[in-house]
Design a protein around this motif. Sequence first.
Motif, PDB file in Angstrom:
ATOM      1  N   GLY A   1      86.630  27.150  56.430  1.00 20.64           N
ATOM      2  CA  GLY A   1      88.069  27.288  56.664  1.00 20.64           C
ATOM      3  C   GLY A   1      88.496  28.730  56.550  1.00 20.64           C
ATOM      4  O   GLY A   1      87.676  29.638  56.553  1.00 20.64           O
ATOM      5  N   GLU A   2      89.780  28.936  56.448  1.00 21.06           N
ATOM      6  CA  GLU A   2      90.300  30.285  56.285  1.00 21.06           C
ATOM      7  C   GLU A   2      89.763  30.865  54.973  1.00 21.06           C
ATOM      8  O   GLU A   2      89.396  30.129  54.064  1.00 21.06           O
ATOM      9  CB  GLU A   2      91.825  30.244  56.263  1.00 21.06           C
ATOM     10  CG  GLU A   2      92.428  29.788  57.585  1.00 21.06           C
ATOM     11  CD  GLU A   2      92.223  30.787  58.708  1.00 21.06           C
ATOM     12  OE1 GLU A   2      91.876  31.950  58.410  1.00 21.06           O
ATOM     13  OE2 GLU A   2      92.399  30.411  59.864  1.00 21.06           O
ATOM     14  N   PRO A   3      89.737  32.197  54.825  1.00 25.12           N
ATOM     15  CA  PRO A   3      90.271  33.197  55.736  1.00 25.12           C
ATOM     16  C   PRO A   3      89.257  33.609  56.805  1.00 25.12           C
ATOM     17  O   PRO A   3      88.128  33.122  56.799  1.00 25.12           O
ATOM     18  CB  PRO A   3      90.560  34.371  54.799  1.00 25.12           C
ATOM     19  CG  PRO A   3      89.490  34.256  53.761  1.00 25.12           C
ATOM     20  CD  PRO A   3      89.253  32.779  53.574  1.00 25.12           C
ATOM     21  N   GLY A   4      89.694  34.498  57.680  1.00 28.29           N
ATOM     22  CA  GLY A   4      88.803  35.085  58.665  1.00 28.29           C
ATOM     23  C   GLY A   4      89.010  34.587  60.068  1.00 28.29           C
ATOM     24  O   GLY A   4      88.491  35.189  61.006  1.00 28.29           O
ATOM     25  N   GLY A   5      89.763  33.493  60.246  1.00 24.94           N
ATOM     26  CA  GLY A   5      89.927  32.974  61.582  1.00 24.94           C
ATOM     27  C   GLY A   5      88.629  32.398  62.108  1.00 24.94           C
ATOM     28  O   GLY A   5      87.584  32.447  61.452  1.00 24.94           O
ATOM     29  N   LEU A   6      88.660  31.848  63.308  1.00 27.94           N
ATOM     30  CA  LEU A   6      87.487  31.174  63.844  1.00 27.94           C
ATOM     31  C   LEU A   6      86.322  32.127  64.066  1.00 27.94           C
ATOM     32  O   LEU A   6      85.175  31.800  63.746  1.00 27.94           O
ATOM     33  CB  LEU A   6      87.862  30.471  65.154  1.00 27.94           C
ATOM     34  CG  LEU A   6      86.913  29.366  65.625  1.00 27.94           C
ATOM     35  CD1 LEU A   6      86.774  28.275  64.564  1.00 27.94           C
ATOM     36  CD2 LEU A   6      87.431  28.763  66.936  1.00 27.94           C
ATOM     37  N   ALA A   7      86.591  33.330  64.578  1.00 23.50           N
ATOM     38  CA  ALA A   7      85.511  34.292  64.797  1.00 23.50           C
ATOM     39  C   ALA A   7      84.898  34.730  63.470  1.00 23.50           C
ATOM     40  O   ALA A   7      83.672  34.864  63.354  1.00 23.50           O
ATOM     41  CB  ALA A   7      86.026  35.507  65.567  1.00 23.50           C
TER      42      ALA A   7
ATOM     43  N   GLY B   1      81.023  34.141  62.394  1.00 21.41           N
ATOM     44  CA  GLY B   1      80.162  35.225  61.937  1.00 21.41           C
ATOM     45  C   GLY B   1      79.593  34.948  60.562  1.00 21.41           C
ATOM     46  O   GLY B   1      78.404  35.165  60.314  1.00 21.41           O
ATOM     47  N   HIS B   2      80.438  34.440  59.656  1.00 20.44           N
ATOM     48  CA  HIS B   2      79.967  34.149  58.301  1.00 20.44           C
ATOM     49  C   HIS B   2      78.871  33.094  58.319  1.00 20.44           C
ATOM     50  O   HIS B   2      77.838  33.243  57.637  1.00 20.44           O
ATOM     51  CB  HIS B   2      81.124  33.676  57.427  1.00 20.44           C
ATOM     52  CG  HIS B   2      80.693  33.219  56.066  1.00 20.44           C
ATOM     53  ND1 HIS B   2      80.384  34.100  55.056  1.00 20.44           N
ATOM     54  CD2 HIS B   2      80.490  31.964  55.563  1.00 20.44           C
ATOM     55  CE1 HIS B   2      80.012  33.421  53.979  1.00 20.44           C
ATOM     56  NE2 HIS B   2      80.075  32.128  54.267  1.00 20.44           N
ATOM     57  N   ALA B   3      79.066  32.026  59.086  1.00 12.74           N
ATOM     58  CA  ALA B   3      78.101  30.930  59.111  1.00 12.74           C
ATOM     59  C   ALA B   3      76.730  31.395  59.573  1.00 12.74           C
ATOM     60  O   ALA B   3      75.698  30.934  59.063  1.00 12.74           O
ATOM     61  CB  ALA B   3      78.610  29.812  60.029  1.00 12.74           C
ATOM     62  N   VAL B   4      76.714  32.338  60.533  1.00 13.03           N
ATOM     63  CA  VAL B   4      75.438  32.794  61.081  1.00 13.03           C
ATOM     64  C   VAL B   4      74.855  33.948  60.281  1.00 13.03           C
ATOM     65  O   VAL B   4      73.666  33.969  59.963  1.00 13.03           O
ATOM     66  CB  VAL B   4      75.603  33.178  62.563  1.00 13.03           C
ATOM     67  CG1 VAL B   4      74.301  33.761  63.118  1.00 13.03           C
ATOM     68  CG2 VAL B   4      76.008  31.951  63.384  1.00 13.03           C
TER      69      VAL B   4
ATOM     70  N   LEU C   1      84.002  23.844  70.938  1.00 12.25           N
ATOM     71  CA  LEU C   1      84.358  22.491  71.369  1.00 12.25           C
ATOM     72  C   LEU C   1      85.383  21.817  70.465  1.00 12.25           C
ATOM     73  O   LEU C   1      86.173  20.999  70.928  1.00 12.25           O
ATOM     74  CB  LEU C   1      83.092  21.626  71.446  1.00 12.25           C
ATOM     75  CG  LEU C   1      82.070  22.048  72.506  1.00 12.25           C
ATOM     76  CD1 LEU C   1      80.774  21.262  72.339  1.00 12.25           C
ATOM     77  CD2 LEU C   1      82.628  21.864  73.909  1.00 12.25           C
ATOM     78  N   SER C   2      85.351  22.134  69.161  1.00 11.74           N
ATOM     79  CA  SER C   2      86.221  21.426  68.228  1.00 11.74           C
ATOM     80  C   SER C   2      87.140  22.332  67.422  1.00 11.74           C
ATOM     81  O   SER C   2      88.047  21.852  66.754  1.00 11.74           O
ATOM     82  CB  SER C   2      85.370  20.603  67.257  1.00 11.74           C
ATOM     83  OG  SER C   2      84.687  21.463  66.349  1.00 11.74           O
ATOM     84  N   GLY C   3      86.867  23.639  67.447  1.00  3.26           N
ATOM     85  CA  GLY C   3      87.672  24.548  66.635  1.00  3.26           C
ATOM     86  C   GLY C   3      87.250  24.570  65.184  1.00  3.26           C
ATOM     87  O   GLY C   3      87.972  25.105  64.339  1.00  3.26           O
ATOM     88  N   HIS C   4      86.066  24.010  64.882  1.00  3.82           N
ATOM     89  CA  HIS C   4      85.555  23.994  63.509  1.00  3.82           C
ATOM     90  C   HIS C   4      84.157  24.583  63.485  1.00  3.82           C
ATOM     91  O   HIS C   4      83.357  24.369  64.405  1.00  3.82           O
ATOM     92  CB  HIS C   4      85.511  22.574  62.952  1.00  3.82           C
ATOM     93  CG  HIS C   4      86.859  21.924  62.853  1.00  3.82           C
ATOM     94  ND1 HIS C   4      87.820  22.330  61.960  1.00  3.82           N
ATOM     95  CD2 HIS C   4      87.408  20.900  63.561  1.00  3.82           C
ATOM     96  CE1 HIS C   4      88.905  21.586  62.095  1.00  3.82           C
ATOM     97  NE2 HIS C   4      88.686  20.710  63.065  1.00  3.82           N
ATOM     98  N   VAL C   5      83.856  25.322  62.413  1.00  2.00           N
ATOM     99  CA  VAL C   5      82.549  25.944  62.243  1.00  2.00           C
ATOM    100  C   VAL C   5      81.824  25.269  61.086  1.00  2.00           C
ATOM    101  O   VAL C   5      82.365  25.196  59.978  1.00  2.00           O
ATOM    102  CB  VAL C   5      82.678  27.458  61.957  1.00  2.00           C
ATOM    103  CG1 VAL C   5      81.301  28.080  61.732  1.00  2.00           C
ATOM    104  CG2 VAL C   5      83.387  28.155  63.108  1.00  2.00           C
ATOM    105  N   PRO C   6      80.613  24.764  61.311  1.00  2.00           N
ATOM    106  CA  PRO C   6      79.888  24.114  60.223  1.00  2.00           C
ATOM    107  C   PRO C   6      79.400  25.119  59.191  1.00  2.00           C
ATOM    108  O   PRO C   6      79.103  26.270  59.512  1.00  2.00           O
ATOM    109  CB  PRO C   6      78.709  23.448  60.940  1.00  2.00           C
ATOM    110  CG  PRO C   6      78.494  24.271  62.157  1.00  2.00           C
ATOM    111  CD  PRO C   6      79.867  24.736  62.578  1.00  2.00           C
ATOM    112  N   ASP C   7      79.338  24.680  57.966  1.00  2.00           N
ATOM    113  CA  ASP C   7      78.813  25.494  56.871  1.00  2.00           C
ATOM    114  C   ASP C   7      77.290  25.438  56.945  1.00  2.00           C
ATOM    115  O   ASP C   7      76.687  24.373  56.777  1.00  2.00           O
ATOM    116  CB  ASP C   7      79.306  24.935  55.532  1.00  2.00           C
ATOM    117  CG  ASP C   7      78.931  25.816  54.350  1.00  2.00           C
ATOM    118  OD1 ASP C   7      78.083  26.723  54.527  1.00  2.00           O
ATOM    119  OD2 ASP C   7      79.465  25.600  53.254  1.00  2.00           O
TER     120      ASP C   7
END
Length: 253
Positions: free
Chosen positions: A122-128, A132-135, A88-94
């Motif tokens: 934020g970077e690196p890794g792109g949105l995907a 993946g990192h957050a989860v 929805l926003s292009g941002h991934v929560p920590d």
Amino acid sequence: MHEAAAVGPFFGVRTDAAPGPGGPRAEGYVPLGEAYRTTDGTAAQPLLDRIDAVAASLGTGERRVAASLVFQGLAARLWSIALGPAALSGHVPDLRPDTLWWNPARTAPHDLWLPGPARVLGEPGGLAGQLGHAVYVNLLPLHRATRTACRISEALLWGNAAAALAGSLRVLCGWCHAQGRPEAARQAVVLARALLAAPPLENTGTWHLGPERDFRRRSCCLYYRVPGGGLCGDCALRSRPPGPGRRPAPPGQ
């Protein structure tokens, strides 16, 4: 995260500041990381308590069945609160385990609490990669802790994680289309496709990313072993259901 919470309860998380000196612990919350800790081959008490509570509520004496469903439930929560904001926003929560709090006695959306303003990755890794990192910073230790709590297939649990991602995607895409947000739905599909093509979810099932986003996993979550339970829509056993005189496939197959 507030916008994503409108999708449904699994996409919501408490974000208010923790009141009083006791903080979240005063309301029965623990840092999610505490649920992953193992000591001398024993799983942490919050995770064990949750597994036993689910076993009791379902009326099953098989701890592995309850453990499977607890893992899948937490996986669904984590995917939802990360995938929703990403699409929805292009941002991934920590969602670091030391900052995300869990109350094993509560249900969504009040089971998870991220006090204060949410940080974004934020970077690196792109949105995907960020998603993946957050989860996975949570799912990897939860996977180990669940297998410490009871004997359960590694492949079964990753199948649960893939099924949880597929379920989150279906709900999110349905909401996006109903709200006139097709671009967000497309973003969610792209992210899910990338995650399912990479370890540890690769080879967990077959996902036809068409209009129905039909996912068929290669394992079984064991819900059919719950009294009165049945086979889930994505279960591998639907093509060979267990019955009198037939043994179900071993967990993870």
